[in-house]
Structures are given as structure tokens and as C-alpha cells.
Design a protein around this motif. Structure first.
Motif, short mmCIF file in Angstrom:
data_model
loop_
_atom_site.label_atom_id
_atom_site.label_comp_id
_atom_site.label_asym_id
_atom_site.label_seq_id
_atom_site.Cartn_x
_atom_site.Cartn_y
_atom_site.Cartn_z
N THR A 157 0.85 -1.20 0.00
CA THR A 157 0.00 0.00 0.00
C THR A 157 0.87 1.24 0.00
O THR A 157 1.67 1.45 0.92
CB THR A 157 -0.93 0.01 1.22
OG1 THR A 157 -1.79 -1.13 1.16
CG2 THR A 157 -1.78 1.27 1.24
N LYS A 158 0.75 2.04 -1.02
CA LYS A 158 1.58 3.24 -1.17
C LYS A 158 0.82 4.53 -0.91
O LYS A 158 1.41 5.52 -0.49
CB LYS A 158 2.17 3.29 -2.59
CG LYS A 158 3.01 2.07 -2.97
CD LYS A 158 4.22 1.92 -2.08
CE LYS A 158 5.08 0.73 -2.50
NZ LYS A 158 6.23 0.52 -1.59
N ASN A 159 -0.47 4.52 -1.16
CA ASN A 159 -1.25 5.74 -1.08
C ASN A 159 -1.80 5.97 0.33
O ASN A 159 -2.58 5.16 0.82
CB ASN A 159 -2.42 5.67 -2.08
CG ASN A 159 -3.22 6.96 -2.11
OD1 ASN A 159 -2.82 7.96 -1.53
ND2 ASN A 159 -4.35 6.92 -2.78
N PHE A 180 6.69 12.97 -13.89
CA PHE A 180 5.36 13.18 -14.47
C PHE A 180 4.32 13.29 -13.36
O PHE A 180 4.14 12.36 -12.56
CB PHE A 180 5.01 12.04 -15.42
CG PHE A 180 3.62 12.13 -15.99
CD1 PHE A 180 3.17 13.30 -16.60
CD2 PHE A 180 2.75 11.05 -15.91
CE1 PHE A 180 1.88 13.39 -17.12
CE2 PHE A 180 1.47 11.12 -16.43
CZ PHE A 180 1.04 12.30 -17.04
N PHE A 181 3.64 14.45 -13.32
CA PHE A 181 2.55 14.63 -12.36
C PHE A 181 1.25 14.27 -13.06
O PHE A 181 0.76 15.02 -13.91
CB PHE A 181 2.51 16.07 -11.84
CG PHE A 181 1.50 16.28 -10.74
CD1 PHE A 181 1.80 15.89 -9.44
CD2 PHE A 181 0.26 16.83 -11.00
CE1 PHE A 181 0.88 16.07 -8.42
CE2 PHE A 181 -0.67 17.01 -10.00
CZ PHE A 181 -0.36 16.63 -8.69
N SER A 228 -0.75 12.04 -8.85
CA SER A 228 0.35 11.19 -8.43
C SER A 228 1.62 11.61 -9.15
O SER A 228 1.58 11.94 -10.34
CB SER A 228 0.05 9.72 -8.73
OG SER A 228 -1.16 9.32 -8.12
N LEU A 229 2.73 11.58 -8.43
CA LEU A 229 4.02 11.95 -9.00
C LEU A 229 4.79 10.67 -9.31
O LEU A 229 5.24 9.96 -8.41
CB LEU A 229 4.80 12.83 -8.03
CG LEU A 229 6.11 13.41 -8.55
CD1 LEU A 229 5.85 14.33 -9.74
CD2 LEU A 229 6.84 14.17 -7.44
N ALA A 267 -5.29 9.82 -5.11
CA ALA A 267 -4.26 10.84 -5.31
C ALA A 267 -3.21 10.78 -4.20
O ALA A 267 -3.54 10.66 -3.03
CB ALA A 267 -4.90 12.22 -5.36
N HIS A 268 -1.94 10.88 -4.61
CA HIS A 268 -0.84 10.85 -3.65
C HIS A 268 -0.45 12.24 -3.18
O HIS A 268 0.08 12.40 -2.08
CB HIS A 268 0.39 10.18 -4.28
CG HIS A 268 0.21 8.71 -4.51
ND1 HIS A 268 1.25 7.89 -4.90
CD2 HIS A 268 -0.87 7.90 -4.40
CE1 HIS A 268 0.82 6.65 -5.03
NE2 HIS A 268 -0.46 6.64 -4.74
#
Length: 649
Positions: A218-220, A367-368, A362-363, A376-377
């Protein structure tokens, strides 16, 4: 009266089993009274944001009541099971089911009266002490004094009484639903390891691994809470399944290795360990989950509490933060200075930035990717070059399609950034800002893009940017002057958003301090439930194993060999739940770190150190619990062996 005398005699003669049950009930009664007394304390209502603290206290009351209900029913059923032979003896002596039911009702009434008596006494004694702890944790004013709530006594008695009524109903139903005489049949059924449950075991193992994988990948931060719930459920199911099947798998694997299984030094140890695992897999899984809950709760809430000051500093880089329309910021500032002059307050350390509305995404590399969903991060905000230069007291010359970029706690490593379908050159990646307000105190991390070109700003947002001014300043004056000034400006400027560091500090203290207070109480409850679960598990196994060890003694095992066998099986069976609990905590670290980032707590090192300290402290407590419960097991085993054995070396 005769049955009451028998009940009192039973409680005294079975004190090894009944005394821990009474202690557990009294502890639940004490803590329930303490929380209710704090919740009903009228003086707490005078504090700022008291509703938050009272909601947390009520949550603690609900959770504690649920835990008391579950554990006391579990303990009562355990006692009934351990006393099965005793109840069958009453039946043989001529007592009918109604008389046996009355006997059990009398015993539960005695338990209730004693637990209320001792629980309320200790609750009244320690409630003032815990009030002082809560007062310090949440920053309550020293003017708020402790008060004793009489209604809390009645509510506690009613809640505990309701739990005992349910226990009585279950006990009576159990008596009328069983053939009591069958309980006197004590012969043991032969135990068959059966086929290896590969399918169920594999499903359980992969369920456990799935929970771990979700926690790790899980990153977000925005989705971490929901995924943490899913991961927790999978781990719970996986832990129970793994403990229920691993013993049979291990048994068959060891039996295939004759050098290990039929070695004289290992045979009895392995046999008794696997026999114990088979009988107590559910209890061991429960202990594992209780340990995990304790470790995760204390670690997370301690990190919240310790890191709250850095959170306040991040949200409020100045003592007072003001958000207004960028066009009328001069008049707003003039009004604030005028109000400060009336209260003899000086505004110092003033800073200001013009910031646009945010877009989310997200970055990925440079690239955004625009994404307005919950996935969304980051949120990206444009900062006016003119206000940025004034704030930083530096000059920057930016060409069209050239920007400055600042990401808190992160270094941007690329020379360009792509937004939508356009690429912008990054002239400089700012490492630190002296004044970096979080846009709307959002839980999503900020990316600040500084640009001086109107066309570029429009292309980045795909709309005309609407700039707002975010200003901040410190106050120079006495505490009373600051409080009076903040209250006056907060109420007199409805079109302007004004927030003070002091006000937010009180809110955060109330929230995090209250959560830590409830978390520590619940963690203590988890610990003593763990202790009593282990105690009853050891006692029940002691009653079942004492005849087996007596047979082993007659076959030639001395006291030293028996103690060695018992120590090995205790180490493996008692500490396997703790090992799994620590593994659970390690895999929970990544996703909990994301949850902490939701509240802008980005100090990963603090969380890791807190986790290590909590684990070491819990290991010490757990070891003491194991030593205590193992001693009772030894007493039961040795009490059934010939006295001549005690003189052996």
C-alpha cells in the motif's frame, strides 16, 4: 441456604480457578467505573473542545464493556468445563438439574457482589490517580479538579450485573441441555492426527500472506485506512487457520524423520508439544491476536502523542495563520494590527504567500499525473513568484516554462516536470522553506510549484488560478493578552479564516492525549486478558496432563527430565504467539506509517523506535506472565506424582 453453603464451599475449595475469575471481573468493574466517572465529570465540560475527549471516553466505555462481556463469558464457560466432574458428582449424589442450576446461580451472584464490592473500591481509589494522568496527557487546566460521580457507581453496577445475568442464562441453558451423568465418564478418546489438511492449511497460509502483502504494497496514504482494515481481517483469519493446521503438518513431517522423532532426547518433548498444540490452537491464536493488538495500539498511539508537536509546527509555522483573498490581504493585515494595538500585542515574524487552488494527482518520476480521486498521492498548488520572493527575501528570474519546485521532506531529483501534456524546466529544487503553510491543512502531501508566467499557470491548472493569501505571524505579549487577542480576531472577521497554534494545540492534545489514555487502558486490559487466557490454558492442560506425566514417571522419567520436557514445550507453545505477534507488527509497520502520514506525522524513525521500545517492554511482561503460569502448571503436575519423586535429582 444449604445450596448457598455448598456454593461458598465450592468457591473456597476451587480458589485456584475461581480467584483469577474474581480478579478479572473486579478489574473490569474498576476500569469501567473509572471511565464512566471521567465521562460524567462535569468539570471536564468546561475545557476547550471537551466534546472530543468525552466522545473518546465513551468509545473506551463501549470497547471495555464489549471486552468484559466476551472475556467473562469465555472464563465462565472454561470454569464450567474444568468443573465437569464436580457437577457430575452432584448428579450422582441425587441433585437434579434445577438444584445444580440454583447452585451455579448462587455462585455467580457471589462473584457479582464481590466483584462490585472490590471493583468499585479500587476504582474509587485509582480514579483520582488516572484523572491526574489524563489531565497531564490532554493538557487540562489545573483549575479543573477531580470530582466523584455517584451515577457512575449505579451505571457500572447495572452493566456488570447485565453481563452476569447473561452468564447465568448461558450456564442454566448448558445444564438443562446436557446429560450430567455423562460427564462422569472420564476415559479419553484416542487421538488421531488424521490426514494433513493441506487445502485448509494452504488457504490459511495464503490468506495470512495476502494480509501481509496488502500491508506492505500500500503506497497511497489516502487508501491506507481501508486497506489496513482488509489486511487486519485477512491476518486474523490467517492466524487462526495457521495455528489450527500447522501442528498436524509439523507432526507428520517430524514422524517422517525417524532420526529426529525417535531420538530419546526428542521423542517425549515433540510428542507433548504437538499434543498441546493440537488442543490449544484456538487459544494460542487468540493470545497472538491480543499481543498484536497491544503492540500495534501502544506503538501507534504513543507515536501520535510524541509526534503531535511536530504536527502542530508543520500545520502552523507561525502562532497565528490567516487565510484571505489575496486582493484584500493589506486591509486584513491592517485590521489585525489595529486589533493588536488595542490589546497591547505586537505582531512579529510576519510571512505571507499567495497560493492557488490545488489539483490532485500522483508523482511518477517527473510526471505529475492528474487524478482527483481518493487515490491521489499529492496535491499541487501554485505559488505566486512575487509573494515567494518577498517571503524568502530572494530574487529569482524565471523564463516561460521554467519553475521552482518544493516538496516537503523530499528532494526533487529531476530537471523537469511534466504536467498534463507540457514539460516545464525546473530551475531549482528548493530544499527548505522558512515559511511553508500546508494548503487547507490537507492530509495529502503538498507540492509547491512557483511560476511567474500567467500562461504557464493556466496550462498547469487548465483553468485561471484563483490565488488566496496565506499569512502567518507570531505574537509578543503575555498569555492572557494572546488569548484575548486570538478570541477577538477569530470572532470579528467572519470572512477571513483565522486559526491559532494555541487553539489547535488544545484540540490535538485533547484528541491524541485522550486516544493514548484510552489506548493504554485497553492495552492493559489486553495484557491481563492474555495473562488470564494463558493461566486458564495452563490450568486446564495441567489437569489433563498430570496423569500422563505420572505414567511417564512410572516408565522411568525423573523429575529433572519431566521439568526439561515441560520447559521446552512451554517455550515453544507460549512464545510462538509472541513471535507471530512481532511478525504481524513488522508487516503492519509500512501501512501504519501511511496512516500516520495522513495526519502529517512523517517521522518514520520515531515510529520504528517506539515500536522497538514497546516490543521489548511487552516481551518482559510476557515473560513474567509465562513464568507465573508455568509455575502453576508445575504445581499441578508434581502434585500428582509420587512424593518420592520430589527427592530425585
Amino acid at each position: 441456604m444449604f445450596l448457598m453453603k455448598i456454593s461458598l464451599h465450592n468457591l473456597r475449595s476451587n480458589k485456584t480457578m475461581t480467584l483469577p475469575y474474581l480478579i478479572a471481573s473486579s478489574i473490569f468493574t474498576s476500569f469501567l467505573f473509572i471511565l464512566l466517572n471521567l465521562y460524567l465529570d462535569t468539570s471536564i465540560r468546561t475545557m476547550h473542545n471537551s466534546s472530543t475527549l468525552k466522545n473518546i471516553l465513551m468509545l473506551g466505555v463501549i470497547l471495555l464493556t464489549f471486552l468484559a462481556f466476551v472475556f467473562m463469558i469465555y472464563a465462565s464457560s472454561y470454569l464450567t468445563k474444568l468443573r465437569a466432574k464436580e457437577l457430575s458428582l452432584y448428579s450422582v449424589l441425587g441433585m437434579n438439574k434445577k438444584q445444580i442450576s440454583v447452585l451455579l446461580i448462587d455462585e455467580e451472584l457471589i462473584f457479582y457482589l464481590l466483584s462490585i464490592f472490590w471493583g468499585l473500591i479500587f476504582g474509587a481509589i485509582f480514579s483520582r490517580f488516572l484523572f491526574l494522568i489524563l489531565q497531564r496527557m490532554v493538557g487540562l487546566s489545573e483549575k479543573i479538579k477531580y470530582s466523584f460521580s455517584t451515577p457512575a457507581l449505579g451505571i457500572t453496577s447495572v452493566v456488570i450485573g447485565a453481563i452476569y445475568l447473561i452468564i447465568i442464562a448461558i450456564s442454566v441453558h448448558r445444564v438443562y441441555g446436557l446429560n450430567i451423568k455423562e460427564l462422569s465418564q472420564t476415559q479419553k478418546k484416542s487421538e488421531n492426527s488424521g490426514k494433513i489438511p493441506w487445502l485448509f492449511g494452504s488457504i490459511s497460509f495464503f490468506t495470512l500472506m495476502a494480509g501481509y502483502v496488502i500491508a506492505v504494497i500500500t503506497k497511497n496514504p489516502a487508501t491506507s485506512v481501508s486497506r489496513f482494515e482488509v489486511a487486519s481481517l485477512l491476518v486474523i483469519l490467517g492466524i487462526f487457520g495457521t495455528f489450527m493446521t500447522s501442528d498436524i503438518v509439523i507432526l507428520n513431517m517430524l514422524k517422517k524423520n525417524s532420526k529426529i522423532y525417535y531420538n530419546s532426547a526428542n521423542f517425549f518433548t515433540i510428542a507433548t508439544i504437538l499434543h498441546r498444540l493440537k488442543r490449544s490452537s484456538v487459544a494460542l491464536a487468540t493470545i497472538c491476536l491480543l499481543c498484536t493488538a497491544t503492540l500495534v495500539t501502544v506503538t501507534t498511539l504513543s507515536c501520535f502523542y510524541v509526534g503531535k508537536n511536530s504536527l502542530i509546527q508543520q500545520w502552523f509555522p507561525r502562532q497565528v495563520m490567516v487565510t484571505s483573498n489575496s486582493k484584500n490581504k493589506s486591509s486584513v493585515l491592517a485590521g489585525l494590527k489595529k486589533a493588536a494595538a488595542k490589546d497591547d500585542i505586537k505582531l512579529t515574524n510576519f510571512s505571507s504567500l499567495d497560493m492557488s487552488q490545488s489539483i490532485y494527482g500522483s508523482l511518477k518520476g517527473n510526471f505529475f499525473n492528474i487524478d482527483d480521486s481518493i487515490n491521489a498521492h499529492y496535491q499541487m498548488s501554485l505559488v505566486s513568484l512575487n509573494s515567494f520572493e518577498k517571503s524568502e527575501k530572494k530574487k529569482f528570474h524565471l523564463k516561460p516554462k521554467q519553475v521552482l519546485i518544493f516538496i516537503p521532506d523530499q528532494k526533487y531529483k529531476f530537471n523537469s516536470i511534466k504536467i498534463h501534456d507540457r514539460v516545464y524546466s525546473v530551475k531549482k529544487s528548493i530544499q527548505k522553506l522558512e515559511f511553508a503553510p500546508v494548503n487547507d491543512n490537507s492530509i495529502v502531501p503538498n507540492i509547491y510549484i512557483i511560476s511567474g508566467n500567467t500562461a504557464d499557470e493556466f496550462n498547469m491548472l487548465k483553468m485561471t488560478p484563483v490565488f488566496k493569501n496565506v499569512s502567518g505571524f507570531d505574537l509578543n505579549g503575555s498569555s492572557s493578552q494572546k488569548d484575548r487577542y486570538i478570541k477577538s480576531v477569530e470572532s470579528s472577521t467572519p470572512a477571513v479564516k483565522i486559526a491559532s497554534q494555541d487553539t489547535m494545540q488544545k484540540v490535538v492534545n485533547s484528541l491524541f492525549g485522550g486516544l493514548l489514555f484510552i489506548g493504554l487502558i485497553l492495552s492493559f486490559v489486553f495484557i491481563f486478558i492474555t495473562a488470564f487466557t494463558m493461566y486458564y490454558k495452563q490450568i486446564s492442560e495441567g489437569f489433563e496432563d498430570k496423569s500422563d506425566f505420572n505414567v511417564l514417571h512410572k516408565l522411568g522419567m525423573n523429575i529433572k527430565e519431566i521439568r526439561k520436557t515441560i520447559n521446552k514445550q512451554v517455550i515453544i507453545t507460549a512464545f510462538s504467539p509472541l513471535i507471530f505477534a512481532i511478525i504481524n507488527q513488522i508487516f503492519a509497520f509500512p501501512i501504519i506509517l501511511k496512516i500516520l502520514k495522513l495526519l502529517s506525522l512523517t517521522n518514520d524513525r520515531l515510529f520504528i523506535v517506539t515500536g522497538i521500545v514497546t516490543s521489548v517492554a511487552f516481551l518482559i511482561f510476557y515473560t513474567l506472565i509465562c513464568l507465573s503460569t508455568t509455575h502453576n502448571y508445575f504445581v499441578l503436575i508434581e502434585g500428582n506424582i509420587d512424593k518420592s519423586l520430589l527427592g530425585e535429582n
